[in-house]
Design an enzyme around this catalytic site. Structure first.
Site, PDB file in Angstrom:
ATOM      1  N   ASP A  65      -9.414  -9.956 -48.691  1.00  0.00           N
ATOM      2  CA  ASP A  65      -8.060  -9.725 -48.204  1.00  0.00           C
ATOM      3  C   ASP A  65      -7.138 -10.702 -48.927  1.00  0.00           C
ATOM      4  OD1 ASP A  65      -5.670  -9.332 -46.930  1.00  0.00           O
ATOM      5  OD2 ASP A  65      -6.424  -9.662 -44.897  1.00  0.00           O
ATOM      6  N   TYR A 158       8.804  -3.842 -51.102  1.00  0.00           N
ATOM      7  CA  TYR A 158       7.949  -3.610 -52.266  1.00  0.00           C
ATOM      8  C   TYR A 158       8.713  -3.882 -53.558  1.00  0.00           C
ATOM      9  CZ  TYR A 158       5.043  -0.853 -55.536  1.00  0.00           C
ATOM     10  OH  TYR A 158       4.275  -0.424 -56.581  1.00  0.00           O
TER      11      TYR A 158
END
Length: 259
Positions: A65, A158
């Protein structure tokens, strides 16, 4: 001569389990690289690596992760412990749930920046000593046209992360050039991947394709081919750059010019 032989080289691909990452992993493996497929989805990463092994390629899988800095550092350490070298680092993992700007929360923004941008710092820092000791290497990242070139509604978080990625590419390339380490990226446009399900349905995707000069959405292999080149010896004199792979979508001043 274009040298695309990666025999004896170790390549780490984050977000390598599916979509663009899987295509990159497959193509580098086909060119004799030892590929480490890293992904937050451990089972999928293992399935991708197993499929490569079944084809006779050298591959392994790691679950990681990248929102957690210590896991990014540990990932590189694991690769070095297993293979003794790291020639190409490809940070392809990304997080971008479609969310209106007004609805972005601190946790959502933090995870987006952590996976897309901050992990690039931690991965690169961890790989740097080994690459210096080897006399060089390649650091590559999947950026995007969204942010550095264009905008898309619902992706402010983003876009901000990818604009930061492009800044990193240029600055790191300057700092690492003397070490023989090149830093480059690929900016995909609209690519047909499972992640595109976040952006809209088939009707919207068809409308988007009609406004792309080459008349289609991109495929993961289109991005993988650009990565293969940048990772190769043929790109040894290229650093601090990105290659836009978008079918010409960022070219028109107005989409009306296409009709």
């Amino acid at each position: 001569m274009l040298n695309l032989d990666f025999a004896g080289k170790v390549v780490l691909v984050t977000g390598g389990a599916q979509g663009i990452g899987a295509a990159i992993s497959q193509l580098l493996a086909r060119h004799a690289a030892t590929v480490v497929v890293a992904d937050v989805q451990g089972e999928t990463a293992r399935a991708t690596a197993t499929a490569l092994q079944a084809q006779g390629f050298r591959a392994s899988a790691c679950q990681c992760d990248l929102a957690e800095p210590e896991q990014a550092t540990a990932l590189v350490a694991q690769v070095l412990a297993e293979y003794g070298r790291l020639d190409v680092l490809i940070h392809n993992a990304a997080f971008f749930p479609l969310t209106a700007f007004a609805d972005i929360t601190p946790p959502l923004l933090q995870r987006t920046l952590a996976v897309n941008l901050q992990a690039l710092f931690w991965l690169s820092q961890a790989a740097l000593p080994a690459m210096r000791a080897q006399g060089g290497g390649r650091m590559l990242v999947t950026s995007s046209v969204t942010g550095p070139r264009v905008a898309y509604p619902g992706l402010a978080h983003y876009a901000a992360s990818k604009a930061g990625v492009n800044g990193f590419i240029r600055a790191a390339a300057l700092e690492l050039a003397a070490d023989g380490i090149t830093v480059n990226g690929v900016e995909p446009g609209m690519i047909r991947t499972p992640a595109m399900d976040n952006l809209g349905d088939d009707k919207l995707n068809a409308a988007i394709a009609r406004n792309i000069p080459l008349g289609r959405l991109g495929e993961p292999g289109d991005i993988a081919a650009a990565m293969l080149f940048l990772a190769s010896d043929a790109a040894a004199y290229i650093t601090g750059q990105t290659i836009i792979v978008d079918g010409g979508a960022t070219l028109p001043e107005s989409t009306a010019a296409l009709h």
